[in-house]
Design a protein around this motif. Structure first.
Motif, mmCIF file in Angstrom:
data_model
loop_
_atom_site.group_PDB
_atom_site.id
_atom_site.type_symbol
_atom_site.label_atom_id
_atom_site.label_comp_id
_atom_site.label_asym_id
_atom_site.label_seq_id
_atom_site.Cartn_x
_atom_site.Cartn_y
_atom_site.Cartn_z
ATOM 1 N N GLY A 1 -32.521 -10.743 -47.606
ATOM 2 C CA GLY A 1 -31.131 -10.854 -47.179
ATOM 3 C C GLY A 1 -30.513 -9.554 -46.727
ATOM 4 O O GLY A 1 -29.335 -9.311 -46.926
ATOM 5 N N GLY A 2 -31.318 -8.671 -46.136
ATOM 6 C CA GLY A 2 -30.815 -7.396 -45.663
ATOM 7 C C GLY A 2 -30.757 -6.339 -46.737
ATOM 8 O O GLY A 2 -30.440 -5.205 -46.480
ATOM 9 N N VAL A 3 -31.045 -6.700 -47.990
ATOM 10 C CA VAL A 3 -31.091 -5.717 -49.067
ATOM 11 C C VAL A 3 -32.535 -5.350 -49.308
ATOM 12 O O VAL A 3 -33.368 -6.208 -49.576
ATOM 13 C CB VAL A 3 -30.476 -6.290 -50.362
ATOM 14 N N CYS A 4 -32.849 -4.070 -49.216
ATOM 15 C CA CYS A 4 -34.235 -3.653 -49.260
ATOM 16 C C CYS A 4 -34.806 -3.771 -50.667
ATOM 17 O O CYS A 4 -34.197 -3.352 -51.634
ATOM 18 C CB CYS A 4 -34.366 -2.206 -48.781
ATOM 19 N N SER B 1 -25.241 3.165 -45.643
ATOM 20 C CA SER B 1 -26.037 1.974 -45.924
ATOM 21 C C SER B 1 -27.130 1.807 -44.888
ATOM 22 O O SER B 1 -27.109 2.448 -43.829
ATOM 23 C CB SER B 1 -25.144 0.729 -45.938
ATOM 24 N N SER C 1 -28.466 -4.460 -42.006
ATOM 25 C CA SER C 1 -29.164 -5.716 -42.276
ATOM 26 C C SER C 1 -30.328 -5.866 -41.302
ATOM 27 O O SER C 1 -30.200 -5.571 -40.111
ATOM 28 C CB SER C 1 -28.190 -6.884 -42.113
ATOM 29 N N GLY C 2 -31.456 -6.305 -41.806
ATOM 30 C CA GLY C 2 -32.642 -6.469 -40.970
ATOM 31 C C GLY C 2 -33.591 -5.291 -41.013
ATOM 32 O O GLY C 2 -34.730 -5.394 -40.572
ATOM 33 N N GLN D 1 -35.780 -2.482 -43.240
ATOM 34 C CA GLN D 1 -36.451 -2.509 -44.522
ATOM 35 C C GLN D 1 -37.259 -1.231 -44.726
ATOM 36 O O GLN D 1 -37.575 -0.539 -43.761
ATOM 37 C CB GLN D 1 -37.370 -3.716 -44.617
#
Length: 254
Positions: free
Chosen positions: A13-16, A75, A78-79, A81
């Protein structure tokens, strides 16, 4: 012997989420397998990959990157990683260098967001070498100085209190897109010197957003070049690993 490299496996979900494989130290004669790219741009196969236990010290250090960025008001989009985390040194301090990309494998010279974080969670380095950053123009010197010091006073007030401005100047870096074409990331570099004799700088774009931040950097006056390692810079890493020439000063000796 080369440092160990942690290779991540997934993002949610965009959180690494840091991953599941460790590239352990290998003989120097095999150095080209760590990050070298062939003539076609295809990454060479990595060797000596073994599982990393969840919750290990290496994994925890890499995850600290996310916490350090959040503290700085930065930050990872999103997307993106983590494609690589490596245990290195910043002067005499052990650090974890985490590289984020849009894809799943490192692409030296291409887009990346990279952090350098020590064992106490101190963000020592950050860079945002992206195609999005390449669309922004450089700010005026006055605007850059104001933005850089305002950000540092919010993020690291005690460190910022010991800084004195050295100079402000335009700073350009190159990043390659997926076709291999060069794009220029432009900003204004605000360089300062700390009371402890080490240097800190922030590079900001035309909107005042941080492109690059580095602190606790030592200068080698006798050599006319930086002395501290350069984990944010692909050219320097390539030279260090035997995959490229030594960059000219002010780059550090690889």
């Amino acid at each position: 012997m080369r440092p160990r490299i942690l290779v991540p496996a997934l993002a949610l979900g965009g959180v690494c989420a840091l991953g599941t494989a460790l590239l352990v130290s290998a003989p120097d004669s095999d150095a080209a397998t760590t990050s070298a790219f062939g003539a076609t741009g295809t990454p060479k196969e990595r060797k000596n990959v073994k599982p990393v236990l969840q919750g290990s010290a290496v994994e925890r250090s890499a995850q600290q990157s996310q916490k350090s960025l959040a503290k700085a008001g930065l930050s990872v989009p999103s997307g993106w990683q983590p494609v690589q985390a490596r245990e290195e040194r910043h002067e005499d301090r052990p650090v974890t260098v985490v590289r984020y990309e849009r894809g799943t494998r490192p692409t030296p010279g291409g887009e990346h967001i990279t952090t350098v974080v020590d064992g106490e969670g101190t963000l020592l380095g950050y860079t945002r070498m992206t195609l999005d950053a390449a669309t922004s123009s450089a700010p005026s010197d006055a605007a850059a100085e104001k933005a850089a010091f305002a950000w540092m006073k919010r993020f690291v007030p005690e460190h910022a209190a010991g800084l004195s401005l050295q100079w402000v100047d335009r700073h350009d870096e190159e990043v390659r897109d997926r076709s291999g074409a060069k794009r220029t990331v432009s900003g204004a570099k605000v360089k300062s010197r700390h009371d402890n004799g080490l240097y800190t700088w922030v590079i900001v774009d035309g909107k005042g957003a941080v492109i690059t931040y580095e602190r606790d950097i030592r200068w080698d006056g006798s050599q006319g070049r930086r002395a501290t390692q350069m984990w944010l810079h692909d050219k320097w890493i390539a030279a260090r690993e035997g995959n490229g020439p030594q960059p000219a000063s002010p780059y550090a000796r690889a």
